[in-house]
Scaffold this motif. Structure first.
Motif, short mmCIF file in Angstrom:
data_model
loop_
_atom_site.label_atom_id
_atom_site.label_comp_id
_atom_site.label_asym_id
_atom_site.label_seq_id
_atom_site.Cartn_x
_atom_site.Cartn_y
_atom_site.Cartn_z
N VAL A 188 -40.63 -6.57 -25.99
CA VAL A 188 -41.93 -6.64 -25.32
C VAL A 188 -42.09 -5.46 -24.38
O VAL A 188 -41.17 -5.12 -23.64
N LEU A 189 -43.27 -4.84 -24.42
CA LEU A 189 -43.63 -3.82 -23.45
C LEU A 189 -44.42 -4.49 -22.33
O LEU A 189 -45.46 -5.12 -22.57
N GLU A 190 -43.94 -4.36 -21.10
CA GLU A 190 -44.62 -4.90 -19.93
C GLU A 190 -45.19 -3.72 -19.12
O GLU A 190 -44.44 -2.95 -18.53
N VAL A 191 -46.51 -3.62 -19.11
CA VAL A 191 -47.17 -2.56 -18.33
C VAL A 191 -47.59 -3.19 -17.00
O VAL A 191 -48.52 -4.00 -16.95
N ARG A 192 -46.89 -2.80 -15.94
CA ARG A 192 -47.09 -3.41 -14.63
C ARG A 192 -48.21 -2.72 -13.85
O ARG A 192 -48.88 -1.83 -14.38
N GLY A 193 -48.40 -3.12 -12.60
CA GLY A 193 -49.50 -2.61 -11.79
C GLY A 193 -49.06 -1.58 -10.78
O GLY A 193 -48.43 -0.59 -11.13
N VAL A 194 -49.38 -1.82 -9.50
CA VAL A 194 -49.01 -0.92 -8.42
C VAL A 194 -47.79 -1.49 -7.73
O VAL A 194 -47.80 -2.63 -7.25
N ALA A 195 -46.72 -0.70 -7.66
CA ALA A 195 -45.46 -1.16 -7.09
C ALA A 195 -45.62 -1.60 -5.64
O ALA A 195 -46.35 -0.98 -4.86
N GLY A 196 -44.95 -2.70 -5.29
CA GLY A 196 -44.94 -3.17 -3.92
C GLY A 196 -46.04 -4.15 -3.56
O GLY A 196 -45.99 -4.76 -2.49
N ALA A 237 -47.83 5.34 -24.22
CA ALA A 237 -47.50 6.33 -25.24
C ALA A 237 -46.04 6.79 -25.10
O ALA A 237 -45.31 6.91 -26.11
N ASP A 238 -45.61 7.03 -23.87
CA ASP A 238 -44.23 7.45 -23.63
C ASP A 238 -43.25 6.34 -24.03
O ASP A 238 -42.20 6.62 -24.63
N ALA A 239 -43.58 5.10 -23.70
CA ALA A 239 -42.70 3.98 -24.02
C ALA A 239 -42.59 3.76 -25.53
O ALA A 239 -41.50 3.48 -26.04
N ILE A 240 -43.70 3.90 -26.23
CA ILE A 240 -43.68 3.76 -27.69
C ILE A 240 -42.79 4.84 -28.30
O ILE A 240 -41.99 4.57 -29.21
N ALA A 241 -42.90 6.04 -27.77
CA ALA A 241 -42.11 7.16 -28.31
C ALA A 241 -40.62 6.99 -28.04
O ALA A 241 -39.79 7.39 -28.88
N THR A 242 -40.26 6.41 -26.90
CA THR A 242 -38.84 6.35 -26.53
C THR A 242 -38.18 5.00 -26.79
O THR A 242 -36.97 4.94 -27.04
N SER A 243 -38.97 3.91 -26.74
CA SER A 243 -38.37 2.58 -26.84
C SER A 243 -39.01 1.69 -27.89
O SER A 243 -38.53 0.57 -28.11
N GLY A 244 -40.08 2.15 -28.54
CA GLY A 244 -40.79 1.34 -29.52
C GLY A 244 -40.09 1.30 -30.85
O GLY A 244 -39.05 1.95 -31.04
#
Length: 376
Positions: A188-196, A237-244
């Protein structure tokens, strides 16, 4: 001379006493419920306290102290705040409505709130960059008799009013959707929000607790999309390229950009738990038959209008909960309805479900888009 000094000293002492008395008087009384408008001001739980502030004569000076501004939700939120303040029945109760956005700098946001307190504002509504960093300014607001209402990213306190949806419950909802549609677990790819921020943390915790409770194995790749289409598209896009590739996706916002990144990378469509952007829901309706099975849930930027309404009610001496719980706007496959759940002719960068009928808060797209995101 001694008599003059004595009189002057007495005046100073009396003034000091009055100031102390005024500060004490300005604190809310804890009372029994229900709230003045129980359908709108719903308490978070059976244990929620109810406040009754001393009544102040209007019209009122109210400020919005926003933090992060660089995404669609926050921009629409500021526009919604201005649109609500401009509505005739609300405007009649306002002497001044001020808006300031300070970015991701927590001390800058705290400084802005302090400035509003020093300037004598009656109430301040805040979307807090950090839930735990505001203790001193919360104390100052209370001592000054300023009504402080936090919404969306709330404050970790029982001394201010918090207005929010169940953000952790939203993470649980997305988690349940993916567990249902991925019976064997998966990546699963989890795209989070603003840290903190409290919103990001609560949604993340709800998602992961749901995965853990399912008994299935989920391998989660986390990236920070800042609830923004452009940022979310790039990190996806970066996550798909490296971890997808991934078997499922969840996004806290920027979901239109996430789907666009999938299309650009020719990534197969997969189950997706996301927010309520119009563009995202357009994609969900269009590509459902190709595997993009979506649940789209969240709370529109009109949370800010409920926060302003709550502040005005408190200033008027009405009973309000210390924690106000708002309903989620939810639409899920296969029930996306054109003209109700998404709008093909409207901008992608628009959050659907931006109203709270139980509070009498409704907006047209034109009302909101006619406002700017700039400070005022």
């Amino acid at each position: 001379m001694s008599m003059v000094k004595s009189i002057a000293g007495g005046i100073v002492a009396a003034a000091a006493f009055m100031m102390l008395g005024s500060a004490a008087y300005a604190e809310p009384e804890v009372v029994s419920g229900p709230a003045a408008e129980p359908e709108c001001f719903a308490p978070w739980s059976a244990e929620t306290k109810f406040f009754k502030f001393p009544k102040k004569d209007g019209p009122y000076r109210i400020a919005l102290a926003n933090g992060y501004i660089a995404n669609t939700w926050r921009i629409q939120m500021v526009q919604t705040a201005k649109a609500y303040a401009a509505q005739s029945d609300v405007a009649a109760k306002l002497k001044e409505f001020k808006v300031v956005s300070t970015g991701e700098d927590v001390p800058a946001q705290i400084s802005a709130i302090n400035n509003f307190i020093d300037s004598g504002y009656d109430a301040i509504v805040v979307n807090a960059q950090n839930p735990t960093a505001f203790a001193p300014v919360i104390k100052r607001a209370k001592e000054a008799g300023v009504v402080l209402v936090a919404f969306d990213n709330i404050l970790d306190t029982k001394d201010a009013i918090n207005v929010n949806v169940d953000q952790k419950g939203l993470g649980v909802l997305w988690g349940d959707w993916l567990v249902k549609h991925l019976p064997n677990g998966g990546k699963v790819l989890e795209v989070r929000g603003v840290a903190g921020t409290s919103v990001d943390t609560d949604r993340h915790n709800g998602l992961h607790e749901t995965f853990q409770a399912s008994g299935k194995t989920f391998e989660v790749t986390e990236v920070m999309g800042k609830w923004d289409d452009g940022v979310a598209q790039k990190v996806t896009a970066d996550a798909i390229a490296t971890s997808g590739p991934f078997d499922g996706i969840t996004g806290q916002g920027g979901d239109t950009g996430i789907v666009q990144a999938m299309i650009d990378a020719k990534h197969p469509f997969v189950p997706f738990g996301g927010e309520t952007e119009n563009g995202f829901r357009k994609f969900c309706a269009k590509f459902a038959g190709e595997g993009l099975k979506c649940t789209s849930a969240g709370s529109g930027p009109a949370q800010v209008a409920v926060a302003i309404k709550t502040a005005i009610a408190a200033l008027e001496g009405q009973v309000v909960p210390q924690e106000v719980k708002l309903p989620l706007a939810i639409a899920s496959d296969p029930d996306f309805k054109e003209g109700q759940d998404y709008f093909p002719t409207e901008s992608d960068n628009f959050f659907v479900g931006n109203s709270f009928p139980t509070c009498g808060i409704n907006f047209t797209a034109q009302e909101i888009m006619g406002q700017t995101k700039e400070n005022q």
